[in-house]
Design an enzyme around this catalytic site. Structure first.
Site, PDB file in Angstrom:
ATOM      1  N   ARG A 149       0.966  -0.946  -0.143  1.00 34.74           N
ATOM      2  CA  ARG A 149       0.274  -0.386   0.273  1.00 34.74           C
ATOM      3  C   ARG A 149       1.199   1.374  -0.217  1.00 34.74           C
ATOM      4  O   ARG A 149       2.418   1.385   0.386  1.00 34.74           O
ATOM      5  CB  ARG A 149      -0.961   0.302   1.245  1.00 34.74           C
ATOM      6  CG  ARG A 149      -1.906  -1.369   1.121  1.00 34.74           C
ATOM      7  CD  ARG A 149      -2.331  -1.223   2.314  1.00 34.74           C
ATOM      8  NE  ARG A 149      -3.303  -2.139   2.751  1.00 34.74           N
ATOM      9  CZ  ARG A 149      -3.298  -3.680   3.636  1.00 34.74           C
ATOM     10  NH1 ARG A 149      -1.987  -3.251   4.294  1.00 34.74           N
ATOM     11  NH2 ARG A 149      -3.885  -4.632   3.503  1.00 34.74           N
ATOM     12  N   LYS A 173      -2.287  -2.327   7.742  1.00 35.52           N
ATOM     13  CA  LYS A 173      -3.342  -2.164   8.906  1.00 35.52           C
ATOM     14  C   LYS A 173      -3.609  -2.401  10.277  1.00 35.52           C
ATOM     15  O   LYS A 173      -3.209  -4.068  10.422  1.00 35.52           O
ATOM     16  CB  LYS A 173      -4.880  -2.156   8.064  1.00 35.52           C
ATOM     17  CG  LYS A 173      -4.804  -1.494   6.818  1.00 35.52           C
ATOM     18  CD  LYS A 173      -6.106  -1.524   6.033  1.00 35.52           C
ATOM     19  CE  LYS A 173      -6.211  -0.720   4.831  1.00 35.52           C
ATOM     20  NZ  LYS A 173      -7.372  -0.573   3.800  1.00 35.52           N
ATOM     21  N   HIS A 244      -2.258   1.952  -6.087  1.00 32.38           N
ATOM     22  CA  HIS A 244      -3.219   1.208  -6.161  1.00 32.38           C
ATOM     23  C   HIS A 244      -3.222   0.395  -7.279  1.00 32.38           C
ATOM     24  O   HIS A 244      -3.329  -1.088  -7.403  1.00 32.38           O
ATOM     25  CB  HIS A 244      -4.476   1.593  -5.290  1.00 32.38           C
ATOM     26  CG  HIS A 244      -5.064   1.250  -4.392  1.00 32.38           C
ATOM     27  ND1 HIS A 244      -4.576   0.418  -2.998  1.00 32.38           N
ATOM     28  CD2 HIS A 244      -6.055  -0.127  -3.952  1.00 32.38           C
ATOM     29  CE1 HIS A 244      -4.897  -0.248  -2.101  1.00 32.38           C
ATOM     30  NE2 HIS A 244      -6.196  -1.070  -3.383  1.00 32.38           N
ATOM     31  N   ARG A 247      -0.315  -2.013  -7.412  1.00 38.18           N
ATOM     32  CA  ARG A 247      -1.164  -2.866  -6.261  1.00 38.18           C
ATOM     33  C   ARG A 247      -1.540  -4.618  -6.928  1.00 38.18           C
ATOM     34  O   ARG A 247      -1.328  -5.118  -6.455  1.00 38.18           O
ATOM     35  CB  ARG A 247      -0.985  -2.546  -4.434  1.00 38.18           C
ATOM     36  CG  ARG A 247      -1.604  -3.560  -3.783  1.00 38.18           C
ATOM     37  CD  ARG A 247      -2.368  -2.872  -2.804  1.00 38.18           C
ATOM     38  NE  ARG A 247      -2.864  -3.577  -1.548  1.00 38.18           N
ATOM     39  CZ  ARG A 247      -2.617  -4.447  -0.233  1.00 38.18           C
ATOM     40  NH1 ARG A 247      -1.172  -4.351  -0.277  1.00 38.18           N
ATOM     41  NH2 ARG A 247      -3.527  -4.743  -0.024  1.00 38.18           N
ATOM     42  N   HIS A 270      -3.992  -9.241   4.121  1.00 38.58           N
ATOM     43  CA  HIS A 270      -5.080  -9.274   3.412  1.00 38.58           C
ATOM     44  C   HIS A 270      -5.872  -9.847   4.935  1.00 38.58           C
ATOM     45  O   HIS A 270      -5.115 -11.271   5.031  1.00 38.58           O
ATOM     46  CB  HIS A 270      -6.197  -9.391   2.327  1.00 38.58           C
ATOM     47  CG  HIS A 270      -5.744  -8.933   1.252  1.00 38.58           C
ATOM     48  ND1 HIS A 270      -6.456  -9.292   0.173  1.00 38.58           N
ATOM     49  CD2 HIS A 270      -5.515  -7.820   1.169  1.00 38.58           C
ATOM     50  CE1 HIS A 270      -6.611  -8.175  -0.410  1.00 38.58           C
ATOM     51  NE2 HIS A 270      -5.677  -7.509  -0.097  1.00 38.58           N
ATOM     52  N   TYR A 279      -9.301 -10.547  -6.573  1.00 43.88           N
ATOM     53  CA  TYR A 279      -8.196 -10.555  -7.880  1.00 43.88           C
ATOM     54  C   TYR A 279      -8.004 -11.924  -8.535  1.00 43.88           C
ATOM     55  O   TYR A 279      -7.146 -11.711  -9.115  1.00 43.88           O
ATOM     56  CB  TYR A 279      -6.905 -10.224  -7.369  1.00 43.88           C
ATOM     57  CG  TYR A 279      -7.000  -9.309  -6.566  1.00 43.88           C
ATOM     58  CD1 TYR A 279      -6.026  -8.178  -7.445  1.00 43.88           C
ATOM     59  CD2 TYR A 279      -7.308  -9.123  -4.696  1.00 43.88           C
ATOM     60  CE1 TYR A 279      -5.866  -6.352  -6.111  1.00 43.88           C
ATOM     61  CE2 TYR A 279      -6.830  -7.397  -4.108  1.00 43.88           C
ATOM     62  CZ  TYR A 279      -6.179  -6.664  -4.761  1.00 43.88           C
ATOM     63  OH  TYR A 279      -5.812  -5.857  -4.685  1.00 43.88           O
TER      64      TYR A 279
END
Length: 302
Positions: A149, A173, A244, A247, A270, A279
């Site tokens: 990210r 995150k 992004h 990514r 994730h 994806y």
């Protein structure tokens, strides 16, 4: 009632920020959603501690009538639901009427990614005109080679690098650490930046960050976004390209080259496999190739 509601909202936001380690950006999103919910309560003259199922449905209808996109309405409802779950957890309420309110259906958009031709153009025109060019080229390389990210890239510190196995310790995150690899990066470009260009950019100033400004501070996400935008325009990429996008391209290319979805999810940071599943789109040519190789009769066709 107003002050009481605001007091509990502030307590909830602190819980998100300090107990669950939510980012400032995410916490602000929750704050704005709960502010909007508070305005609804005032409009309808409702006490937030005495909400009925009809009131909850009325709020959902209010969001839809306000012409919010389904994604925004869903976010607001999820925020309010989480808020009431928090009130149950701290023994203010016993039931959450929003538990039975379904979010509007949100259509998942396929992520924007570069095709092979565009990827080739992005990485086949490395400029060495000056030290900032070297840094900027390496940023593009890093985003695609690691799937980071943009905020994660900006916060890479020298101490996070492990040169022996070309890996980086990343704080993602929710303050969760993971390991990503940069072996696919142009090795000569990386070494030249680290040992020459970065030193020249800093001009005697010390910095703990890998990608740094002349002042020694980390780059802002906005700066990196502008670098990617200018670079894509310069290389005649017609579609909009953001950090992004790179990514998304990283994830798509890994999956199209037979990487398993769980490993890709871990590399991307994730929490849920469902997040990675977006994806799993592939091109029609890829589908045809899979069919041809795996179907018993497809193998016989030339």
């Amino acid at each position: 009632m107003k002050n009481s509601y605001e007091s509990y909202v502030n307590s909830f936001l602190e819980y998100l920020l300090y107990e669950l380690n939510y980012s400032n950006k995410t916490t602000l999103t929750y704050k704005n959603a709960l502010k909007e919910y508070g305005e609804f309560l005032n409009l309808k003259k409702l006490n937030f501690l005495n909400i009925t199922s009809d009131n909850a449905n009325s709020y959902k209808a209010h969001l839809i009538a306000s012409n919010y996109e389904n994604k925004t309405s869903s976010l607001h409802l999820s925020t309010v639901r989480s808020f009431y779950n928090y009130l149950i957890e701290i023994n203010v309420l016993k039931n959450n009427v929003f538990s039975n309110i379904k979010n509007p259906k949100v259509e998942k958009k396929l992520p924007n990614f570069l095709n092979n031709s565009e990827t080739d153009r992005m990485f086949n025109d490395i400029k060495w005109d000056n030290d900032l060019d070297v840094r900027n080229n390496l940023i593009i390389e890093f985003l695609y080679a690691t799937g980071l990210r943009v905020s994660e890239l900006c916060n890479i510190k020298l101490k996070d690098l492990n040169s022996s196995n070309k890996s980086i310790k990343v704080l993602g995150k929710g303050s969760k650490e993971r390991i990503v690899f940069y072996k696919a990066c142009n090795e000569y470009l990386f070494d030249y930046y680290l040992n020459t260009s970065r030193i020249n950019i800093l001009n005697g100033i010390s910095s703990e960050y890998l990608f740094t400004s002349k002042s020694g501070k980390s780059l802002t996400t906005r700066t990196v976004e502008e670098i990617v935008k200018k670079y894509s325009i310069k290389n005649n990429i017609k579609s909009k390209v953001t950090p992004h996008t790179l990514r998304h391209t990283y994830a798509t290319d890994l999956l199209n080259n037979d990487a398993d979805i769980r490993s890709v999810g871990e590399l991307l940071g994730h929490e849920s496999l469902s997040t990675t599943q977006i994806y799993t789109h592939v091109t029609s040519d890829r589908l045809k190739e899979v069919y041809k190789k795996t179907h018993p009769r497809g193998k016989m066709q030339k």
